[in-house]
Design an enzyme around this catalytic site. Structure first.
Site, mmCIF file in Angstrom:
data_model
loop_
_atom_site.group_PDB
_atom_site.id
_atom_site.type_symbol
_atom_site.label_atom_id
_atom_site.label_comp_id
_atom_site.label_asym_id
_atom_site.label_seq_id
_atom_site.Cartn_x
_atom_site.Cartn_y
_atom_site.Cartn_z
ATOM 1 N N LYS A 54 0.682 -1.229 0.134
ATOM 2 C CA LYS A 54 -0.111 -0.104 -0.006
ATOM 3 C C LYS A 54 1.066 1.200 0.125
ATOM 4 C CE LYS A 54 -4.017 -2.525 2.063
ATOM 5 N NZ LYS A 54 -4.511 -2.880 3.489
ATOM 6 N N GLN A 98 -5.202 -1.908 9.536
ATOM 7 C CA GLN A 98 -4.750 -2.922 8.939
ATOM 8 C C GLN A 98 -5.573 -4.240 9.780
ATOM 9 O OE1 GLN A 98 -3.249 -3.816 5.641
ATOM 10 N NE2 GLN A 98 -4.191 -5.839 5.922
ATOM 11 N N ASP A 121 -11.512 1.785 3.186
ATOM 12 C CA ASP A 121 -11.538 0.412 3.526
ATOM 13 C C ASP A 121 -13.207 0.060 2.886
ATOM 14 O OD1 ASP A 121 -9.391 -1.216 3.184
ATOM 15 O OD2 ASP A 121 -9.247 -1.035 5.416
#
Length: 291
Positions: A54, A98, A121
């Site tokens: 990322k 995460q 997300d």
């Protein structure tokens, strides 16, 4: 039957080029450059790899980024305070924590603490619920990536029978909603409690599998000419692999591919699209907050 391989790496690269151009335009116009913040708790190897990818992707498209690492001993309350700090930082446009998190930290509490307009997300209830509205907000990254693959390969979904195997909050559930709402498909959802799975998968014009069980879908479970999207990724270890392990999907690719019209490989199919979608969401979050 000759099938077309759906190349997620190529589509992801195309999307990154498009984003790079938009970032360059924003820069030239003196507008805000997208800024993604990433929180990583603990030292899980797979999570570290995902986060590294990322960060690399942010650099490649010209985004600013902030990486925050915490030991897996951090308390839930302390982590929530750090999330509050990022929520209130006007320079940060997009924000992810995460997963997975250590067992003592509630994923639900952490997710709902993230400001929905920074939730790139697409996990918060606000964004999740917007899937079935006329004004979808920030879409869950993996299903968003799948829909983008179908769109860019001009795969017709309207009126088709789509069977989604897997009903998780991250992939299967939102994907089924997006296929219904945006794709205008007729959708059947299967999961671990479904009996005689093959009787459902054999009826699919488009079969989408997100379970995390290598080789679950065999050739006899797929009808001729179906589109097959393999979302599952599992790290399988064994001495037969050069690295000692390999990433495998939920579909027995070699056996199934000859029966299909389109199919994604694993790796190189849906995986690269998740990060591309994350970048698209971050750009969109920036555009919404700083037009």
């Amino acid at each position: 039957m000759t099938y077309t391989l759906i190349d997620g790496k190529k589509v992801s690269a195309d999307i990154k080029n498009e984003i790079s151009q938009k970032v360059a335009e924003r820069k030239a116009q003196g507008r805000k450059i997208p800024h993604l913040a990433i929180i990583l708790v603990g030292d899980d190897g797979a999570s570290q790899t995902y986060v590294d990818n990322k960060v690399k992707s942010c650099k490649s498209v010209g985004f600013h980024y902030t990486m925050m690492r915490f030991a897996d001993t951090i308390s839930e309350e302390k982590l929530l305070k750090h999330i509050d700090h990022v929520n209130n930082d006007d320079d940060v446009d997009g924000f992810i924590v995460q997963l997975p998190l250590p067992p003592h930290i509630s994923v639900d509490r952490v997710t709902e603490k993230i400001r929905s307009d920074k939730d790139v997300d697409g996990f918060t209830n606000h964004n999740f619920g917007s899937i079935i509205s006329k004004n979808p907000l920030l879409m869950p990254a993996t299903p968003f990536g799948v829909m983008e693959l179908l769109r860019r390969y001009n795969i017709e979904t309207e009126g088709k029978h789509a069977v989604v195997v897997g009903a998780s909050r991250i992939a299967g559930a939102p994907l089924s909603m997006m296929l219904t709402e945006q794709g205008r498909a007729t959708v059947t959802i299967c999961h671990k409690f479904t009996k005689d799975l093959g009787s459902y998968t054999r009826s699919a014009d488009i079969l989408l599998v997100a379970v995390g069980k290598p080789g679950l879908i065999t050739a006899d479970m797929v009808k001729e000419g179906a589109v097959v999207i393999d979302i599952g990724t599992t790290r399988v270890e064994g001495p037969q692999y050069p690295k000692g392990w390999a990433i495998q999907g939920d579909v027995d690719f070699k056996a199934v591919a000859p029966k299909t019209s389109y199919i994604t490989p694993t790796p190189g199919g849906v995986g690269p699209m998740t990060i591309a979608s994350l970048l698209l969401n971050t750009l969109r979050a920036t555009e919404l907050q700083h037009p």
